[in-house]
Design an enzyme around this catalytic site. Structure first.
Site, PDB file in Angstrom:
ATOM      1  N   GLY A 156      35.465  42.108  34.960  1.00 11.89           N
ATOM      2  CA  GLY A 156      34.892  41.382  36.082  1.00 11.89           C
ATOM      3  C   GLY A 156      35.797  40.230  36.521  1.00 11.89           C
ATOM      4  O   GLY A 156      36.555  40.356  37.463  1.00 11.89           O
TER       5      GLY A 156
ATOM      6  N   SER B  65      39.773  46.407  32.577  1.00 13.72           N
ATOM      7  CA  SER B  65      39.884  45.386  33.602  1.00 13.72           C
ATOM      8  C   SER B  65      40.045  43.993  32.975  1.00 13.72           C
ATOM      9  O   SER B  65      40.965  43.781  32.191  1.00 13.72           O
ATOM     10  CB  SER B  65      38.663  45.455  34.530  1.00 13.72           C
ATOM     11  OG  SER B  65      38.880  44.710  35.695  1.00 13.72           O
ATOM     12  N   TYR B  66      39.160  43.033  33.292  1.00 15.77           N
ATOM     13  CA  TYR B  66      39.286  41.699  32.703  1.00 15.77           C
ATOM     14  C   TYR B  66      39.033  41.721  31.198  1.00 15.77           C
ATOM     15  O   TYR B  66      39.336  40.744  30.503  1.00 15.77           O
ATOM     16  CB  TYR B  66      38.338  40.702  33.386  1.00 15.77           C
ATOM     17  CG  TYR B  66      38.689  39.269  33.053  1.00 15.77           C
ATOM     18  CD1 TYR B  66      39.719  38.618  33.734  1.00 15.77           C
ATOM     19  CD2 TYR B  66      38.028  38.580  32.043  1.00 15.77           C
ATOM     20  CE1 TYR B  66      40.078  37.315  33.407  1.00 15.77           C
ATOM     21  CE2 TYR B  66      38.373  37.279  31.720  1.00 15.77           C
ATOM     22  CZ  TYR B  66      39.393  36.650  32.403  1.00 15.77           C
ATOM     23  OH  TYR B  66      39.747  35.358  32.072  1.00 15.77           O
TER      24      TYR B  66
ATOM     25  N   ASP C  68      44.565  53.413  40.720  1.00 17.69           N
ATOM     26  CA  ASP C  68      43.870  52.132  40.827  1.00 17.69           C
ATOM     27  C   ASP C  68      44.730  51.079  41.491  1.00 17.69           C
ATOM     28  O   ASP C  68      45.859  50.826  41.059  1.00 17.69           O
ATOM     29  CB  ASP C  68      43.464  51.671  39.415  1.00 17.69           C
ATOM     30  CG  ASP C  68      42.843  50.289  39.394  1.00 17.69           C
ATOM     31  OD1 ASP C  68      42.200  49.916  40.394  1.00 17.69           O
ATOM     32  OD2 ASP C  68      42.975  49.598  38.374  1.00 17.69           O
TER      33      ASP C  68
ATOM     34  N   HIS D 281      40.339  53.006  38.493  1.00 14.73           N
ATOM     35  CA  HIS D 281      40.148  51.840  37.628  1.00 14.73           C
ATOM     36  C   HIS D 281      39.197  52.138  36.479  1.00 14.73           C
ATOM     37  O   HIS D 281      39.473  51.799  35.331  1.00 14.73           O
ATOM     38  CB  HIS D 281      39.603  50.701  38.497  1.00 14.73           C
ATOM     39  CG  HIS D 281      39.521  49.384  37.810  1.00 14.73           C
ATOM     40  ND1 HIS D 281      40.638  48.660  37.464  1.00 14.73           N
ATOM     41  CD2 HIS D 281      38.452  48.641  37.408  1.00 14.73           C
ATOM     42  CE1 HIS D 281      40.264  47.526  36.888  1.00 14.73           C
ATOM     43  NE2 HIS D 281      38.955  47.490  36.841  1.00 14.73           N
TER      44      HIS D 281
END
Length: 434
Positions: free
Chosen positions: A66, A162-163, A349, A403
């Site tokens: 996020g 991701s994060y 992505d 992603h």
């Protein structure tokens, strides 16, 4: 029955509301684990055991990024969990390529303020940072293992995307540091497995522009102007800013799905309905809408032991207080401790593109031990490409994925994950011969 056993029994989920089939051959649990008694801070988890000899399978903690996106919504219901939410927002269908086929998986909503996780102390929401999130996740693990003592000593791995390129290595660092200082290893951590991770802010910036240019989205002229005036580092000034200033994603790129530039998008009609702009097998760009409806149902919240009348959302965006610009030193340190470290990337992505990750991998300055090559699935397809380095560090791509890799390529995702758990590279040759 002791206190912890009672908590575990209370967390047991007989069946998720609307699940199809109504009965499954694996156990499910959901509930809260308190990480700070004084502040009343508690993290929500959803745990699925493996249907095939769960007692022999490793334990995996899954984190989403996020920052502020739910591992219950994105991770479990959109990607790698045993169910997917149907368009009616009420029923669930089975995901046959779920990761709990090969592991017992905890989906953790972290930090507080994400999904159903909460704190009774309002200032906790302002104090969320990479360090505090790692510590809370570690305390969660310790307390969760008290509730599920049969998993103490079980091989344990952390996965994310991701994060979570920040969350996963930082949590692993806490675990390894505690092990080094105390000689104890309560979680039995073996490795980390991170997809399309954010590892370096400057590489992400450069890699994103380069990705668009490589895929015929950005013009030669704009890319040349950017590379002429930008070094993609802290020294970049006004000339770089001016070179990038004309770039406006919607104007230059158009209305495409950022997480997979070749996937359909979700169209929101004036009458409030939503539908996919085109067909892509196994993927629905509107699934986030269905998931939001599902977890805001009071009946669903009751069934999973969440706080009733919680306004649940798939992502609650916030800016961590102490986020480092690069995770490369942390990754390097973990590799040197002999932890199994695999990073992988869906190759479609834009958000955290493979072009950015290549720069971060290069910064590790590791010697290649097994050169770049294709890897194959049991269906004799090229699943992607892979390379291994000294210390066992492994970098892989997943062909045709965006992603959220398991959303687009569930079978290939499962093959790569299983290979990681076994500590061996996926097959190098196809079994099919013309």
């Amino acid at each position: 029955m002791d206190y912890q056993a009672a908590l575990k029994e209370a967390d047991k989920v007989t069946a998720l509301l609307g699940q199809q089939p109504p009965r499954v051959n694996f156990e499910q649990y959901a509930g809260y684990v308190t990480v700070d008694e004084e502040h009343g801070r508690a993290l929500f988890y959803y745990f699925v055991e493996s249907p095939n000899d769960a007692a022999s399978k490793p334990l995996v903690l899954r984190l989403n990024g996020g920052p502020g996106c739910s591992s219950l919504g994105w991770g479990a219901m959109m990607e790698l969990g045993p169910f997917r939410v149907s368009p009616d927002g009420k029923t669930l269908s089975r995901n046959r390529d779920a990761w709990n086929n090969v592991a017992n998986v905890i989906f953790l909503e972290s930090p507080v303020g994400v999904g159903f996780s909460y704190s009774n102390t309002s200032s906790d929401y302002d104090e969320r940072g990479d360090r505090s999130i790692a510590v809370d996740s570690y305390i969660f693990l310790l307390n969760w293992l008290e509730r599920f003592p049969e998993y103490k000593g079980r091989d344990f791995n952390i996965a994310g995307e991701s994060y979570a390129g920040h969350y996963v290595p930082q949590l692993a660092s806490v675990i390894v540091a505690v092990r080094q200082r105390t000689g104890k290893n309560p979680t039995s951590l073996k490795g980390i497995f991170v997809g399309n991770p954010l590892l370096d802010d400057y590489h992400k910036d450069k890699g994103s522009f380069e990705f668009l240019w490589n895929h015929g989205v950005l013009s030669d002229e704009m890319w040349a102007n950017i590379t002429e005036h930008c070094s993609f580092g802290p020294s970049d000034g006004i000339l770089c800013k001016e070179a990038k200033l004309p770039f406006n994603f919607r104007n230059f790129v158009g209305n495409i799905y950022l997480y997979n530039i070749y996937a359909p998008i979700c169209i929101h009609a004036p009458n409030g309905t939503a539908y996919s702009s085109s067909y892509l097998a196994g993927f629905d760009p509107c699934i986030s809408n269905y998931i939001t409806v599902y977890f805001n149902s009071p009946e669903v919240q009751k069934a999973i032991h969440a706080r009733i009348k919680t306004h649940w959302s798939n992502c609650t965006r916030f800016l961590p207080k102490d986020t480092p610009k690069t995770m490369v030193p942390t990754i390097s340190w973990l590799v040197n401790t002999r932890l199994r470290v695999w990073v992988y990337s869906g190759d479609m992505d834009y958000v955290c593109p493979i072009t950015a990750m290549r720069y971060s991998v290069k910064d590790l300055n590791l010697t290649i031990t097994k050169p770049w090559r294709p890897w194959y699935t049991p269906a004799n397809e090229v699943g992607g490409y892979i390379q291994q380095y000294e210390g066992g560090f492994t970098f892989a791509s997943v062909r045709g994925a965006g992603h959220t890799v398991p959303s687009f390529q569930p079978k290939r995702s499962l093959v790569l994950f299983y290979s990681f758990l076994k500590g061996v590279l996926p097959p190098a040759i196809s079994l099919w011969h013309p």
